[in-house]
Design a protein around this motif. Structure first.
Motif, PDB file in Angstrom:
ATOM      1  N   GLY A 241     -90.674  -6.243-120.235  1.00  0.00           N
ATOM      2  CA  GLY A 241     -91.463  -5.115-120.743  1.00  0.00           C
ATOM      3  C   GLY A 241     -92.965  -5.268-120.619  1.00  0.00           C
ATOM      4  N   ALA A 242     -93.442  -6.431-120.132  1.00  0.00           N
ATOM      5  CA  ALA A 242     -94.894  -6.644-120.063  1.00  0.00           C
ATOM      6  C   ALA A 242     -95.566  -5.697-119.066  1.00  0.00           C
ATOM      7  CB  ALA A 242     -95.190  -8.097-119.679  1.00  0.00           C
ATOM      8  N   CYS A 243     -94.801  -5.152-118.133  1.00  0.00           N
ATOM      9  CA  CYS A 243     -95.373  -4.289-117.089  1.00  0.00           C
ATOM     10  C   CYS A 243     -95.293  -2.810-117.455  1.00  0.00           C
ATOM     11  CB  CYS A 243     -94.639  -4.525-115.775  1.00  0.00           C
ATOM     12  SG  CYS A 243     -92.935  -3.928-115.845  1.00  0.00           S
ATOM     13  N   THR A 244     -94.976  -2.503-118.722  1.00  0.00           N
ATOM     14  CA  THR A 244     -94.786  -1.097-119.122  1.00  0.00           C
ATOM     15  C   THR A 244     -96.059  -0.272-118.903  1.00  0.00           C
ATOM     16  OG1 THR A 244     -93.210  -1.795-120.803  1.00  0.00           O
ATOM     17  CG2 THR A 244     -94.146   0.415-121.063  1.00  0.00           C
ATOM     18  N   VAL A 245     -95.877   0.897-118.279  1.00  0.00           N
ATOM     19  CA  VAL A 245     -96.955   1.907-118.194  1.00  0.00           C
ATOM     20  C   VAL A 245     -96.334   3.246-118.573  1.00  0.00           C
ATOM     21  CG1 VAL A 245     -98.188   0.657-116.354  1.00  0.00           C
ATOM     22  CG2 VAL A 245     -96.536   2.443-115.740  1.00  0.00           C
ATOM     23  N   LEU A 246     -97.166   4.250-118.759  1.00  0.00           N
ATOM     24  CA  LEU A 246     -96.631   5.586-119.049  1.00  0.00           C
ATOM     25  C   LEU A 246     -96.659   6.416-117.776  1.00  0.00           C
ATOM     26  CD1 LEU A 246     -98.347   6.436-122.478  1.00  0.00           C
ATOM     27  CD2 LEU A 246     -96.094   5.423-122.071  1.00  0.00           C
ATOM     28  N   LEU A 247     -95.525   7.060-117.486  1.00  0.00           N
ATOM     29  CA  LEU A 247     -95.468   8.038-116.391  1.00  0.00           C
ATOM     30  C   LEU A 247     -95.246   9.378-117.052  1.00  0.00           C
ATOM     31  CD1 LEU A 247     -93.273   7.074-113.287  1.00  0.00           C
ATOM     32  CD2 LEU A 247     -95.749   7.224-113.499  1.00  0.00           C
ATOM     33  N   ASP A 248     -96.214  10.271-116.951  1.00  0.00           N
ATOM     34  CA  ASP A 248     -96.151  11.562-117.653  1.00  0.00           C
ATOM     35  C   ASP A 248     -95.792  11.355-119.132  1.00  0.00           C
ATOM     36  OD1 ASP A 248     -96.842  13.025-115.395  1.00  0.00           O
ATOM     37  OD2 ASP A 248     -94.762  13.153-114.718  1.00  0.00           O
ATOM     38  N   GLY A 249     -96.397  10.334-119.717  1.00  0.00           N
ATOM     39  CA  GLY A 249     -96.229  10.099-121.162  1.00  0.00           C
ATOM     40  C   GLY A 249     -95.007   9.283-121.533  1.00  0.00           C
ATOM     41  N   LYS A 250     -94.137   8.986-120.569  1.00  0.00           N
ATOM     42  CA  LYS A 250     -92.908   8.226-120.885  1.00  0.00           C
ATOM     43  C   LYS A 250     -93.046   6.769-120.397  1.00  0.00           C
ATOM     44  CE  LYS A 250     -89.857  11.792-121.760  1.00  0.00           C
ATOM     45  NZ  LYS A 250     -90.851  12.489-122.597  1.00  0.00           N
TER      46      LYS A 250
ATOM     47  N   VAL B 287     -88.865   2.536-134.488  1.00  0.00           N
ATOM     48  CA  VAL B 287     -89.866   1.729-133.771  1.00  0.00           C
ATOM     49  C   VAL B 287     -89.188   0.525-133.125  1.00  0.00           C
ATOM     50  CG1 VAL B 287     -91.916   0.266-134.038  1.00  0.00           C
ATOM     51  CG2 VAL B 287     -91.775   2.458-135.245  1.00  0.00           C
ATOM     52  N   ARG B 288     -88.327  -0.145-133.886  1.00  0.00           N
ATOM     53  CA  ARG B 288     -87.642  -1.320-133.335  1.00  0.00           C
ATOM     54  C   ARG B 288     -86.821  -0.940-132.107  1.00  0.00           C
ATOM     55  NH1 ARG B 288     -87.769  -6.013-136.099  1.00  0.00           N
ATOM     56  NH2 ARG B 288     -88.702  -5.919-138.164  1.00  0.00           N
ATOM     57  N   HIS B 289     -86.154   0.208-132.182  1.00  0.00           N
ATOM     58  CA  HIS B 289     -85.343   0.666-131.051  1.00  0.00           C
ATOM     59  C   HIS B 289     -86.245   0.947-129.843  1.00  0.00           C
ATOM     60  CE1 HIS B 289     -81.850   2.343-129.131  1.00  0.00           C
ATOM     61  NE2 HIS B 289     -82.587   3.382-128.752  1.00  0.00           N
ATOM     62  N   ALA B 290     -87.365   1.608-130.076  1.00  0.00           N
ATOM     63  CA  ALA B 290     -88.261   1.976-128.965  1.00  0.00           C
ATOM     64  C   ALA B 290     -88.903   0.746-128.312  1.00  0.00           C
ATOM     65  CB  ALA B 290     -89.353   2.925-129.466  1.00  0.00           C
TER      66      ALA B 290
ATOM     67  N   ILE C 285     -98.156  -1.779-126.598  1.00  0.00           N
ATOM     68  CA  ILE C 285     -98.963  -0.622-127.002  1.00  0.00           C
ATOM     69  C   ILE C 285     -98.523   0.630-126.231  1.00  0.00           C
ATOM     70  CG2 ILE C 285    -101.309   0.351-126.863  1.00  0.00           C
ATOM     71  CD1 ILE C 285    -102.364  -2.412-127.709  1.00  0.00           C
ATOM     72  N   LEU C 286     -98.218   0.467-124.954  1.00  0.00           N
ATOM     73  CA  LEU C 286     -97.819   1.645-124.174  1.00  0.00           C
ATOM     74  C   LEU C 286     -96.433   2.135-124.575  1.00  0.00           C
ATOM     75  CD1 LEU C 286     -99.570   0.536-120.951  1.00  0.00           C
ATOM     76  CD2 LEU C 286     -99.949   2.725-122.108  1.00  0.00           C
ATOM     77  N   SER C 287     -95.509   1.218-124.903  1.00  0.00           N
ATOM     78  CA  SER C 287     -94.211   1.675-125.413  1.00  0.00           C
ATOM     79  C   SER C 287     -94.400   2.407-126.734  1.00  0.00           C
ATOM     80  CB  SER C 287     -93.261   0.487-125.611  1.00  0.00           C
ATOM     81  OG  SER C 287     -92.853   0.006-124.362  1.00  0.00           O
ATOM     82  N   ALA C 288     -95.298   1.866-127.575  1.00  0.00           N
ATOM     83  CA  ALA C 288     -95.585   2.523-128.861  1.00  0.00           C
ATOM     84  C   ALA C 288     -96.199   3.892-128.635  1.00  0.00           C
ATOM     85  CB  ALA C 288     -96.526   1.643-129.683  1.00  0.00           C
ATOM     86  N   LYS C 289     -97.123   3.996-127.686  1.00  0.00           N
ATOM     87  CA  LYS C 289     -97.755   5.296-127.383  1.00  0.00           C
ATOM     88  C   LYS C 289     -96.705   6.301-126.907  1.00  0.00           C
ATOM     89  CE  LYS C 289    -101.568   6.445-126.937  1.00  0.00           C
ATOM     90  NZ  LYS C 289    -102.333   7.276-127.904  1.00  0.00           N
ATOM     91  N   GLY C 290     -95.751   5.814-126.100  1.00  0.00           N
ATOM     92  CA  GLY C 290     -94.689   6.703-125.628  1.00  0.00           C
ATOM     93  C   GLY C 290     -93.894   7.265-126.796  1.00  0.00           C
ATOM     94  N   LEU C 291     -93.566   6.398-127.750  1.00  0.00           N
ATOM     95  CA  LEU C 291     -92.798   6.838-128.923  1.00  0.00           C
ATOM     96  C   LEU C 291     -93.625   7.797-129.785  1.00  0.00           C
ATOM     97  CD1 LEU C 291     -90.438   6.612-130.967  1.00  0.00           C
ATOM     98  CD2 LEU C 291     -91.587   4.609-131.918  1.00  0.00           C
ATOM     99  N   LEU C 292     -94.874   7.410-130.059  1.00  0.00           N
ATOM    100  CA  LEU C 292     -95.716   8.233-130.945  1.00  0.00           C
ATOM    101  C   LEU C 292     -96.056   9.581-130.313  1.00  0.00           C
ATOM    102  CD1 LEU C 292     -98.007   5.329-132.222  1.00  0.00           C
ATOM    103  CD2 LEU C 292     -96.239   6.525-133.533  1.00  0.00           C
ATOM    104  N   GLY C 293     -95.949   9.653-128.981  1.00  0.00           N
ATOM    105  CA  GLY C 293     -96.147  10.945-128.318  1.00  0.00           C
ATOM    106  C   GLY C 293     -95.013  11.906-128.628  1.00  0.00           C
ATOM    107  N   GLU C 294     -93.847  11.342-128.998  1.00  0.00           N
ATOM    108  CA  GLU C 294     -92.685  12.186-129.326  1.00  0.00           C
ATOM    109  C   GLU C 294     -92.532  12.395-130.820  1.00  0.00           C
ATOM    110  OE1 GLU C 294     -89.320  10.258-127.605  1.00  0.00           O
ATOM    111  OE2 GLU C 294     -89.833  10.919-125.567  1.00  0.00           O
ATOM    112  N   GLN C 295     -92.861  11.364-131.594  1.00  0.00           N
ATOM    113  CA  GLN C 295     -92.727  11.435-133.063  1.00  0.00           C
ATOM    114  C   GLN C 295     -93.983  10.846-133.686  1.00  0.00           C
ATOM    115  OE1 GLN C 295     -89.322   9.604-134.965  1.00  0.00           O
ATOM    116  NE2 GLN C 295     -88.207   9.643-133.036  1.00  0.00           N
ATOM    117  N   ALA C 296     -94.650  11.628-134.521  1.00  0.00           N
ATOM    118  CA  ALA C 296     -95.911  11.145-135.092  1.00  0.00           C
ATOM    119  C   ALA C 296     -95.687  10.043-136.123  1.00  0.00           C
ATOM    120  CB  ALA C 296     -96.675  12.301-135.719  1.00  0.00           C
ATOM    121  N   HIS C 297     -94.552  10.120-136.865  1.00  0.00           N
ATOM    122  CA  HIS C 297     -94.337   9.151-137.952  1.00  0.00           C
ATOM    123  C   HIS C 297     -92.936   8.539-137.873  1.00  0.00           C
ATOM    124  CE1 HIS C 297     -98.098  10.490-139.659  1.00  0.00           C
ATOM    125  NE2 HIS C 297     -97.671  11.754-139.571  1.00  0.00           N
ATOM    126  N   PRO C 298     -92.665   7.723-136.887  1.00  0.00           N
ATOM    127  CA  PRO C 298     -91.323   7.132-136.767  1.00  0.00           C
ATOM    128  C   PRO C 298     -91.072   6.112-137.878  1.00  0.00           C
ATOM    129  CG  PRO C 298     -92.824   6.134-135.181  1.00  0.00           C
ATOM    130  CD  PRO C 298     -93.596   7.218-135.854  1.00  0.00           C
TER     131      PRO C 298
END
Ligand code: FES
Length: 549
Positions: free
Chosen positions: A49-58, A128-131, A110-123
């Motif tokens: 997961g160290a190489c995670t980036v967002l593609l169109d927010g995902k 969070v653990r799942h994401a 941080i990017l995985s977290a941003k992806g999640l928070l883009g879908e749900q403001a208050h997970p």
């Protein structure tokens, strides 16, 4: 570039149109061509997961995503998360909650977290653990990371980390993130045999390959080294014998990593396989070949240690209860997120080479390395390269975890240095995840026999302890581990009489060394487990038994 395609990308808000080879991954494109080195490569297999980036927010794993499949997409890397000169809330939360240590996993987290928070403001925490389940971290223990994403208030507030801001913005540079003008790349050929004699090595095919600038074998750096006087049993590359699957045999420097890797397949090594010693039981046999001929033992013992204080037999005689048990603690490895990496640059001397200096010249070497102990690397380079220490500088950039596994000099540091001296160009070598496992230096598998005597009230009267350690192919830090296994057994308790013996064996496996607690977890596990058994027999609460001692 026969299979090249033109694609459009919006990278961190900037429109780009470019031509890429169909086989290029998104991580190669972003790190190599765009210089976005905040994106990290921990495994290059889509596992960490160290190489995670967002593609169109995902969130996507850029090391297993082909760049052409991102055509038309908006790409966000860690460098694009802050808003101008202001950190994003998630970046700030990671700092405030202590959600990072070495920082190597942090951009991906941080990017995985941003992806999640883009879908749900208050997970919630489970969400969070799942994401973040695909983002591995070897330092923090995860809870603080989860708190940083849920925004749960930090308990007492974490002390701010002096190097935290560059780590959450991707500005922190680890060794593999560094690049120098005219830099070329090195790769190492490794043994497919656990134990074999090297009959011959033919490097001519690799040397003739276009793009290859230098090839080296063990004969180029035959000087033995080891970090302790008692363990000078390694060479940068195997000279006449390989001692484990993965033992380094030859190295190539080429214009890029792919060429260097291809060139390795053109090196022809003829081996004569020898019987392999793969267990401690076999290592104690005298009818199997010795892995190192120059030891004073007749079997594959690498080190034998004995220590005692007090009259142990008298202690057992005075005990109300004596028990003996055997325990086994299996070996394991560090799995730090950042693979080992080294970058060498050599500046030739202006004048005549100094007396006794390397045949390549009397110049100055600078080595950046993902090492935990720069002075070991410094000393070893001087010895192996035949250079004065004053002509060598070792720099440790940000380190993506080590846990003991980057405490010693490794083949890549010596090979990068020699290849840089030979070619006159900076050379970088970064291990693959597979090579990290070969390099190992992890926890010794240890068999332990333990005899403890106690009085009725639980007071210890004597402890007798024997340990057998599977050390792998080289001495490494194992000489020290042979002592630590006994010295760390008694640490928390008052033990009036104590005796220990330990034997570390050479086996045809990757060498073991220091790992978190260096030699302590094995005997501590054995002793605490036996203490619980004693508590049960005496009918004493296990915590009370410990307090009494
Ligand atoms: Fe996560 Fe080090 S902080 S791997």
């Amino acid at each position: 570039m026969p299979s090249a395609r033109t694609i459009r990308l919006r990278v961190n808000g900037e429109e780009r149109r470019l031509t890429v080879d169909a086989a290029t991954t998104l991580s190669e494109l972003l790190r190599g061509q765009f210089g976005l080195t905040g994106l990290k490569i921990g495994c290059d297999l889509g596992e960490c997961g160290a190489c995670t980036v967002l593609l169109d927010g995902k969130p996507v794993l850029s090391c297993i995503t082909l760049a052409v499949t991102a055509d038309g997409a908006a790409v966000t890397t860690i460098e694009g998360v802050a808003h101008g000169g202001t950190l994003d809330d998630v970046q700030r939360n990671f700092l405030e909650h202590g959600g990072l240590q070495c920082g190597f996993c942090t951009p991906g987290m941080i990017l995985s977290a941003k992806g999640l928070l883009g879908e749900q403001a208050h997970p919630d925490e489970d969400t969070v653990r799942h994401a973040l389940a695909g983002n591995l971290c070897r330092c923090t223990g995860y809870q603080k990371i989860v708190n940083a994403v849920t925004g749960k208030s930090a308990a007492g507030g974490a002390p701010s980390k002096v190097d935290g801001v560059p780590q959450v913005t991707g500005a922190a540079q680890y060794t593999d993130d560094l690049a120098l003008p005219r830099m070329i790349h090195g790769k190492i050929l490794r043994s497919p045999h656990p134990h074999a004699r090297i009959v011959s090595i033919d490097t001519s095919g690799a040397e003739r390959m276009e793009g290859v600038l230098a090839v080296m074998t063990g004969k180029d750096l035959p000087e033995k080294f080891g970090i302790l006087p008692a363990s000078q049993d390694e060479t940068a590359l195997a000279v006449d014998r390989v001692r484990f699957v993965g033992d380094p045999v030859a190295a190539v420097a080429a214009i890029d990593e792919r060429t260097a890797k291809e060139a390795l397949s053109l090196i022809e090594v003829r081996y004569e396989p020898l019987p392999a010693v793969l267990s401690m039981k076999d290592a104690a046999r005298r009818d199997l070949p010795k892995i190192h001929n120059d030891t004073r033992y007749r079997d594959n013992t690498a080190k034998h240690v004995e220590l005692a204080f007090g009259d142990v037999e008298e202690g057992f005689a005075g005990a109300d209860y004596v028990r003996e048990d055997e325990f086994f603690y299996d070996g394991n490895t560090h799995a730090m997120l950042e693979p080992h990496s080294a970058l060498a640059s050599y500046e030739p001397a202006a004048g005549v080479p100094a007396a006794g200096s390397s045949a390549v010249g009397g110049g100055y070497l600078t080595l950046w390395s993902s090492t935990q102990v720069p002075h070991y690397v410094h000393r070893t380079l001087a010895r192996v390269l035949g250079m004065p220490e004053s002509h060598i500088r070792v720099i440790k950039p940000y380190l993506g975890g080590g846990f003991g596994g980057k405490s010693e000099p490794f083949a890549l540091e010596m090979c990068a240095a020699w290849l840089a001296m030979k070619t006159g160009r900076p050379v970088k070598i970064t291990y693959t995840r597979e090579e990290v496992f070969y390099s190992h230096r992890g926890r010794h598998a240890t068999r332990m026999w333990l005899k403890t005597g106690v009085k009725k009230d639980g007071t210890i009267t004597a402890v007798d302890y024997k340990a057998w350690l599977d050390g792998g192919a080289y001495g490494s830090f194992g000489v020290v581990t042979s002592y630590y296994t006994g010295q760390f057994l008694t640490l928390p308790y008052k033990v009036p009489r104590f005796r220990f013996e330990s034997t570390r064996y050479y086996t045809n496996k990757p060498p073991c060394g220091p790992k978190r607690g260096h030699g302590a977890p094995q005997p501590r596990f054995a002793f605490e487990a036996q203490f619980d058994l004693i508590a049960a027999v005496l009918g004493i609460d296990p915590a009370e038994l410990r307090l009494r001692n």
